[in-house]
Design a protein around this motif. Structure first.
Motif, mmCIF file in Angstrom:
data_model
loop_
_atom_site.group_PDB
_atom_site.id
_atom_site.type_symbol
_atom_site.label_atom_id
_atom_site.label_comp_id
_atom_site.label_asym_id
_atom_site.label_seq_id
_atom_site.Cartn_x
_atom_site.Cartn_y
_atom_site.Cartn_z
ATOM 1 N N GLN A 140 0.835 -1.207 0.000
ATOM 2 C CA GLN A 140 0.000 0.000 0.000
ATOM 3 C C GLN A 140 0.868 1.255 0.000
ATOM 4 N N ASN A 141 1.946 1.242 0.761
ATOM 5 C CA ASN A 141 2.871 2.371 0.775
ATOM 6 C C ASN A 141 3.478 2.592 -0.607
ATOM 7 N N ALA A 142 3.837 1.486 -1.278
ATOM 8 C CA ALA A 142 4.401 1.589 -2.629
ATOM 9 C C ALA A 142 3.365 2.134 -3.605
ATOM 10 N N LEU A 143 2.136 1.699 -3.454
ATOM 11 C CA LEU A 143 1.047 2.176 -4.308
ATOM 12 C C LEU A 143 0.794 3.667 -4.075
ATOM 13 N N ASP A 144 0.735 4.055 -2.817
ATOM 14 C CA ASP A 144 0.495 5.468 -2.469
ATOM 15 C C ASP A 144 1.611 6.374 -2.982
ATOM 16 N N SER A 149 1.965 -0.196 -9.977
ATOM 17 C CA SER A 149 0.765 0.083 -10.757
ATOM 18 C C SER A 149 -0.484 0.145 -9.881
ATOM 19 N N THR A 150 -1.375 1.042 -10.230
ATOM 20 C CA THR A 150 -2.648 1.170 -9.499
ATOM 21 C C THR A 150 -3.549 -0.039 -9.725
ATOM 22 N N SER A 151 -3.219 -0.860 -10.710
ATOM 23 C CA SER A 151 -4.022 -2.064 -10.976
ATOM 24 C C SER A 151 -3.618 -3.238 -10.082
ATOM 25 N N THR A 152 -2.585 -3.052 -9.269
ATOM 26 C CA THR A 152 -2.107 -4.129 -8.386
ATOM 27 C C THR A 152 -3.156 -4.452 -7.330
ATOM 28 N N ASP A 153 -3.514 -5.716 -7.238
ATOM 29 C CA ASP A 153 -4.455 -6.172 -6.208
ATOM 30 C C ASP A 153 -3.638 -6.421 -4.932
ATOM 31 N N ILE A 154 -3.592 -5.407 -4.077
ATOM 32 C CA ILE A 154 -2.741 -5.435 -2.886
ATOM 33 C C ILE A 154 -3.043 -6.634 -1.982
ATOM 34 N N GLU A 196 8.177 -2.622 -9.406
ATOM 35 C CA GLU A 196 8.507 -1.274 -8.942
ATOM 36 C C GLU A 196 9.099 -0.429 -10.055
ATOM 37 N N THR A 197 9.728 -1.043 -11.021
ATOM 38 C CA THR A 197 10.410 -0.286 -12.059
ATOM 39 C C THR A 197 9.603 -0.158 -13.352
ATOM 40 N N SER A 198 8.523 -0.924 -13.454
ATOM 41 C CA SER A 198 7.740 -0.909 -14.704
ATOM 42 C C SER A 198 6.835 0.310 -14.788
#
Length: 198
Positions: A140-144, A149-154, A196-198
């Motif tokens: 969640q921290n990485a998403l925020d 990607s915002t499409s990641t199902d955390i 993380e890099t894509s």
């Protein structure tokens, strides 16, 4: 006046943790447990309520050590690098989470499929829930931060990482080497880095 104990309960739990971790719950008889912990049968019953009670105390000790120390970097401000560091620790010499005996909690889950103890199941789930929460918080921290990607199902990804950690420990135990699960760890770390890099 109560007679002083001839043993240190905390030290007994530490010894029991290692004994159960190495030998398993069912395979370790009471007499062998006495020998390995220095606790007699009377004290085993009066202090811990018997073998299962001592095992639960050992499981709590093991879990709390891992939660408070090994998982600590992932809490609050953790992100992808902290997940990768945790995964690498599973196969690193000298790490508290790396062992040729696998993981006491994984071993408990496997054995408890036969034992069927609700208390053992609850103790194991406490550990896995804590790990899942740490993974989820990091993701969640990485998403925020816009790093994945915002499409990641955390939630699904965190659950998958927990299952993968179980697999790494099971492989370590199966082969009797603390780094037997390195191929899975490498695969996971590569995927996390790519995310993380894509």
């Amino acid at each position: 006046m109560a007679r002083p104990k001839g043993y240190d309960p905390e030290e007994v739990v530490k010894r029991a943790t290692y004994a159960f971790w190495q030998h398993g719950y069912q395979a370790l008889g009471v007499r062998e447990l006495e020998r390995l912990t220095g606790l007699n049968q009377f004290a085993l019953r009066s202090e811990f309520g018997g073998k299962e009670g001592l095992y639960l105390a050992a499981l709590r000790f093991y879990s709390e050590q891992a939660i408070s120390i090994a998982m600590e970097p992932m809490r609050d401000s953790g992100s992808i690098p902290e997940i990768i560091a945790f995964l690498r620790s599973l196969i690193t010499d000298g790490s508290m989470t790396s062992s040729p005996y696998g993981c006491l909690v994984v071993n408990t889950g496997i054995e408890n499929a036969r034992v069927g103890s609700a208390d053992l199941d609850k103790a194991a789930r406490h550990y896995w829930d804590a790990l899942e929460n740490c993974f989820e918080a990091c993701l969640q921290n990485a998403l925020d931060a816009g790093r994945i990607s915002t499409s990641t199902d955390i939630k699904a990804f965190a659950k998958g990482l927990v299952s993968a950690v179980m697999g790494v420990h099971a492989q370590n135990r199966l082969e009797g080497k603390n780094n037997a699960g390195r191929h899975l760890v490498d695969l996971l770390c590569e995927q996390l880095t790519a995310m993380e890099t894509s």
